[in-house]
Write an enzyme that holds these catalytic residues in place. Sequence first.
Site, mmCIF file in Angstrom:
data_model
loop_
_atom_site.group_PDB
_atom_site.id
_atom_site.type_symbol
_atom_site.label_atom_id
_atom_site.label_comp_id
_atom_site.label_asym_id
_atom_site.label_seq_id
_atom_site.Cartn_x
_atom_site.Cartn_y
_atom_site.Cartn_z
ATOM 1 N N HIS A 122 -39.105 -1.383 -44.186
ATOM 2 C CA HIS A 122 -39.023 -0.657 -42.502
ATOM 3 C C HIS A 122 -38.130 -1.880 -42.461
ATOM 4 C CE1 HIS A 122 -39.565 -1.228 -37.664
ATOM 5 N NE2 HIS A 122 -39.906 0.045 -38.496
ATOM 6 N N ASP A 199 -47.132 -5.522 -44.984
ATOM 7 C CA ASP A 199 -46.732 -4.642 -44.081
ATOM 8 C C ASP A 199 -47.578 -3.383 -44.552
ATOM 9 O OD1 ASP A 199 -46.118 -2.821 -41.789
ATOM 10 O OD2 ASP A 199 -43.918 -2.574 -42.481
ATOM 11 N N GLN A 202 -48.588 1.201 -42.064
ATOM 12 C CA GLN A 202 -48.975 2.725 -42.012
ATOM 13 C C GLN A 202 -50.400 2.809 -43.336
ATOM 14 O OE1 GLN A 202 -47.292 5.291 -40.791
ATOM 15 N NE2 GLN A 202 -45.080 4.607 -40.356
ATOM 16 N N LYS A 225 -50.213 2.465 -34.618
ATOM 17 C CA LYS A 225 -50.454 3.586 -35.498
ATOM 18 C C LYS A 225 -51.436 3.623 -35.592
ATOM 19 C CE LYS A 225 -46.138 1.328 -36.814
ATOM 20 N NZ LYS A 225 -44.898 3.170 -36.393
ATOM 21 N N CYS A 362 -35.744 3.602 -39.332
ATOM 22 C CA CYS A 362 -35.490 1.874 -38.878
ATOM 23 C C CYS A 362 -35.723 1.666 -40.734
ATOM 24 C CB CYS A 362 -36.484 1.381 -38.288
ATOM 25 S SG CYS A 362 -36.073 1.508 -36.406
#
Length: 403
Positions: A122, A199, A202, A225, A362
């Site tokens: 991303h 990251d 998700q 999220k 993104c």
Amino acid sequence: MFDVQQIAAQFPALKQQINQQRLVYLDSAATTQKPQCVIDAISHYYSQQNANVHRGSHSLTAQATSQFESARETVARFIGANSSKEIIWTRGATEALNLIAQTYARSTLKPGDEILVGEMEHHANIVPWQIVAQQTGAKVVKIPMTAQCQLDLSAFDSLLSAKSKIVAVAHITNVTGTRQPIEEIITRSHTAGAVVVVDGAQGIVHESVDVSKLGADFYVFSGHKLYAPAGIGVLFGKQALLEAMPPWHGGGKMVERVSFEGTTFSELPGKFEAGTPNVAGAIALSTAIDWYQELDHQKLEGHIHHLVTLAKSGLQQLDDVRILGYQDQSSVISFIIEGVHHQDVATLLDQQAIAVRAGNHCAHPLMDALGVKGTIRASFAAYNTEEDVERLINGVAKAVDML
């Protein structure tokens, strides 16, 4: 069986109608809908406990501070941190990554050092590293991906060297839902002396995360999220690293003593939390985590993967539909319709009350690698049903016929 109807009933936003049809929400990779208990937690804070934390001497402040720090403890337990001092509140994963870049990276990188970044990342895990590279003279190096949209470990090994100081990768990619081999990446990076930034925006939703066992130096995620509100996020960092890092934002709360001769800063985690924090967001994130942990995760993930498998099977039967980077254990399907613009498809689906994501997500470098301008992305969560999948397939079929 997984009682999805009982779960879906807890989400008031899903009860609305769009264009006289029941909303089918398939954009959870962008942001999840919120259960009533999370909405109630926000309302209760502002109606009963609204006060700033760590300052003041009245009862509301004491109550708010207690809940705010209790929420930090909840997050620390949820991800297996050794101490709540390793949990820094941020506005989201994006701010957390920028904080790492502008504190740890900016204070340690030198000209010629390298930051290895995955090709599927991303933008939030690319741009901050480009900025700090310009500031320090370091260089951002792309880690290429395989045809399966996973980091190419052979290429990664060839790129690792004494110059490699930071490796930044996603746990699960946001476009294709591909799970990256982060355990191998962390082990190999540490062998080369590099610090690893994961990251987890998700990954945190679809996998049990234990940062202590994982060994990541930094792990970041956003609350929105994870069935929590927007505007609250988490930066986990190993305590020794956080203590050595300089502050980023200056202001109230992150200081012990201020004078015009100099300033002494607060201990962790306060050093990185200048100003009035998102108290309601932290409390609501804690509520969301408690709600999420009450679910049977084995059944939850089995249910989601069942829906994705059904969707994949149905979409593959449609003319000109091409699924990109599909992985069996994913909550995401990203696809294109040959000769049709992705935004046109999303618009026609929206007219049928089906909410999906369309665009580059993104992730321009990944789009370039896939050779497309954008995709249609359907992403599934705890509240989605087989009927939602049927609506999606029928909606795409209708779009194909019309376009």
